[in-house]
Design an enzyme around this catalytic site. Structure first.
Site, short mmCIF file in Angstrom:
data_model
loop_
_atom_site.label_atom_id
_atom_site.label_comp_id
_atom_site.label_asym_id
_atom_site.label_seq_id
_atom_site.Cartn_x
_atom_site.Cartn_y
_atom_site.Cartn_z
N VAL A 1 0.96 -1.23 0.00
CA VAL A 1 0.11 0.08 -0.10
C VAL A 1 0.94 1.17 0.07
CG1 VAL A 1 -1.73 1.33 1.12
CG2 VAL A 1 -1.94 -1.05 1.33
N ASP B 1 11.11 2.65 5.78
CA ASP B 1 10.65 1.20 6.22
C ASP B 1 11.41 0.65 7.10
OD1 ASP B 1 8.46 -1.01 4.90
OD2 ASP B 1 9.98 -1.86 6.06
N HIS C 1 -14.64 0.54 9.21
CA HIS C 1 -13.86 -0.04 8.15
C HIS C 1 -13.83 -1.64 8.20
CE1 HIS C 1 -11.48 -0.81 4.47
NE2 HIS C 1 -10.36 -0.94 5.40
N1 LIG Z 1 -7.50 1.45 5.78
C1 LIG Z 1 -7.64 0.59 4.60
O1 LIG Z 1 -8.41 0.81 3.70
C2 LIG Z 1 -6.39 -0.47 4.18
C3 LIG Z 1 -6.26 -0.58 2.83
C4 LIG Z 1 -5.24 -1.70 2.53
C5 LIG Z 1 -4.60 -2.12 3.59
N2 LIG Z 1 -4.30 -1.59 4.76
C6 LIG Z 1 -3.73 -2.09 5.79
O2 LIG Z 1 -2.34 -1.48 5.71
C7 LIG Z 1 -1.44 -2.19 6.24
C8 LIG Z 1 -0.36 -2.45 5.19
O3 LIG Z 1 -0.73 -3.43 4.29
P1 LIG Z 1 0.30 -3.69 3.10
O4 LIG Z 1 -0.40 -4.65 2.01
O5 LIG Z 1 1.22 -2.49 2.50
O6 LIG Z 1 1.43 -4.64 3.80
P2 LIG Z 1 2.79 -5.00 3.54
O7 LIG Z 1 3.32 -5.96 4.39
O8 LIG Z 1 2.91 -5.26 1.98
O9 LIG Z 1 3.64 -3.67 4.09
C9 LIG Z 1 4.01 -3.32 5.12
C10 LIG Z 1 5.09 -2.63 5.27
O10 LIG Z 1 5.24 -2.19 6.84
C11 LIG Z 1 6.58 -2.44 6.97
N3 LIG Z 1 6.69 -2.13 8.67
C12 LIG Z 1 6.29 -3.18 9.68
N4 LIG Z 1 6.87 -2.45 10.82
C13 LIG Z 1 7.25 -1.22 10.54
C14 LIG Z 1 7.72 -0.22 11.35
N5 LIG Z 1 7.78 -0.31 12.80
N6 LIG Z 1 8.14 0.85 10.63
C15 LIG Z 1 8.19 1.01 9.69
N7 LIG Z 1 7.67 0.18 8.62
C16 LIG Z 1 7.29 -1.06 9.12
C17 LIG Z 1 6.91 -3.66 6.71
O11 LIG Z 1 8.51 -3.94 6.76
C18 LIG Z 1 6.38 -3.75 5.37
O12 LIG Z 1 7.32 -3.28 4.24
C19 LIG Z 1 -1.88 -3.48 6.89
O13 LIG Z 1 -2.08 -3.25 8.15
C20 LIG Z 1 -3.44 -3.54 6.12
O14 LIG Z 1 -4.46 -4.19 6.75
C21 LIG Z 1 -5.47 -0.79 5.42
O1 LIG Z 2 -9.00 -6.06 3.38
C1 LIG Z 2 -8.27 -5.65 4.01
O2 LIG Z 2 -7.65 -6.26 5.03
C2 LIG Z 2 -7.15 -4.37 3.77
C3 LIG Z 2 -8.06 -3.15 3.71
O3 LIG Z 2 -8.74 -2.82 4.71
C4 LIG Z 2 -9.15 -3.33 2.48
O4 LIG Z 2 -10.17 -3.00 2.36
O5 LIG Z 2 -8.58 -3.46 1.38
#
Ligand SMILES: NC(=O)c1ccc[n+]([C@@H]2O[C@H](COP(=O)([O-])OP(=O)(O)OC[C@H]3O[C@@H](n4cnc5c(N)ncnc54)[C@H](O)[C@@H]3O)[C@@H](O)[C@H]2O)c1
Ligand SMILES: O=C(O)C[C@H](O)C(=O)O
Length: 311
Positions: free
Chosen positions: A11, A32, A175
């Site tokens: 993301v 990161d 959400h």
């Molecule tokens: N709110 C929304 O609509 C929404 C949408 C999609 C994903 N998400 C959430 O976003 C988060 C990330 O998803 P993603 O698919 O990018 O995951 P991902 O695993 O691809 O990326 C997460 C990154 O965070 C890094 N990380 C972990 N701890 C850290 C720290 N202390 N400091 C800095 N970096 C750190 C990891 O090394 C990794 O590269 C998840 O919790 C996911 O559920 C939310």
């Molecule tokens: O579905 C998830 O866990 C990630 C995010 O909140 C989304 O809606 O895509």
């Protein structure tokens, strides 16, 4: 304008890519904890510049918060995503500690920033960021409604066989798979209620598909989605940095709005250079009010879990 994105994963990197490609900010810093990872993503994005024609400076850093100093907006995407079969709520144990530490570090170097929280469970992580930084409530914004509304419009567009950009529709509430409230009654196709074109059964299916939109993608991809989430964050950041005052459903701290207090939950907001500039009060019918109240109870219960996790 400077934007920092914490977490250069799926993301975070997509968000950096969209912000750069669309020229939303002049500078993007990706941070990161994985050694060299953000540096690699930043370099890869920068190497798009000559072919897609942008001038944004993108830098990657490994856990060096001094390089994030003076950010106008900081996006928090750090943490783990869910796997097929999991709920977002199950991520709280690991993500709460990460989000709290990250938010505190961010604030040390950018005391005037606006924070956009993405990590899940997002409503609770937004509440946690607010409480742990002590920033004013207009400066902490949870991103969820922009994505859920975009999915709602996509499913409506597929059901209507009309372009998504001709459809106006919004999702409020938490959400979560069971806490989202797609406002079907208020959805329209170029100002015409969608109920003039779709049966109740079709509309119920659109709403149900929207609510499990994230879970469906997680099942298909093996991890949660990133293109639409990254683009939704960029859309929100654009409205802040360029003071667009767009109405976007965001998870924000409520004090009496929609009958709720002391939680962050998705409500329609005006988003501009001051962050949350207004929470719009829209008239909900009795059924929608009941759903909102149920959603708020679930979000509040999840916030309560923070007490035992963060001891
Ligand atoms: N709110 C929304 O609509 C929404 C949408 C999609 C994903 N998400 C959430 O976003 C988060 C990330 O998803 P993603 O698919 O990018 O995951 P991902 O695993 O691809 O990326 C997460 C990154 O965070 C890094 N990380 C972990 N701890 C850290 C720290 N202390 N400091 C800095 N970096 C750190 C990891 O090394 C990794 O590269 C998840 O919790 C996911 O559920 C939310
Ligand atoms: O579905 C998830 O866990 C990630 C995010 O909140 C989304 O809606 O895509």
């Amino acid at each position: 304008m400077k934007v920092t994105i914490i977490g250069a994963g799926n993301v975070g990197a997509t968000c950096a890519d969209v912000i750069s490609y669309r020229g939303i900010a002049s500078e993007v810093v990706l941070l990161d904890i994985k050694e060299g990872f953000a540096e690699g993503k930043a370099l890869d994005i920068m190497q798009c510049a000559t072919n897609t024609g942008f001038n944004t400076k993108v830098t990657g850093v490994t856990n060096d918060y001094s390089r994030t100093a003076g950010s106008d907006v900081v996006v928090i995407t750090s943490g783990i995503p869910r796997k097929p079969g999991m709920t977002r709520e199950e991520l709280i144990g690991i993500n709460a500690g990460i989000v709290k530490t990250v938010a505190e570090n961010v604030l040390k170097h950018s005391p005037n920033t606006i924070i956009v929280v993405v990590s899940n469970p997002m409503d609770t992580m937004t509440y946690l960021a607010l409480k742990s930084t002590g920033l004013p409530k207009n400066k902490i914004i949870g991103m969820g409604g922009a994505l859920d509304s975009s999915r709602f419009r996509t499913y409506l567009s597929l059901a209507l066989n009309k372009p998504a950009n001709d459809i106006s529709a919004m999702v409020i509430g938490g959400h979560g798979d069971t806490t989202m409230i797609p406002l079907t009654r208020l959805a329209s196709y170029n100002g015409i209620p969608v109920s003039q074109f779709l049966s109740e059964e079709q509309l119920n299916k659109v709403a149900a598909d929207t609510m499990v939109g994230g879970a469906t993608l997680t099942g298909l991809l093996g991890t949660s989605a990133w293109y639409a989430p990254g683009a939704s964050v960029a859309f929100l950041v654009d409205s802040i940095l360029n003071d667009q005052k767009k109405m976007i459903a965001c998870s924000v701290f409520v004090e009496g709005e929609y009958g709720q207090n002391d939680i962050c939950i998705g409500v329609p907001c005006i988003i501009g250079k001051n962050g949350v500039e207004e929470i719009l009060s829209i008239e909900l019918n009795d059924a929608e009010k009941a759903l909102f109240s149920k959603s708020a109870d679930a979000v509040r219960q999840m916030n309560d879990a923070l007490k035992s996790i963060l001891v």
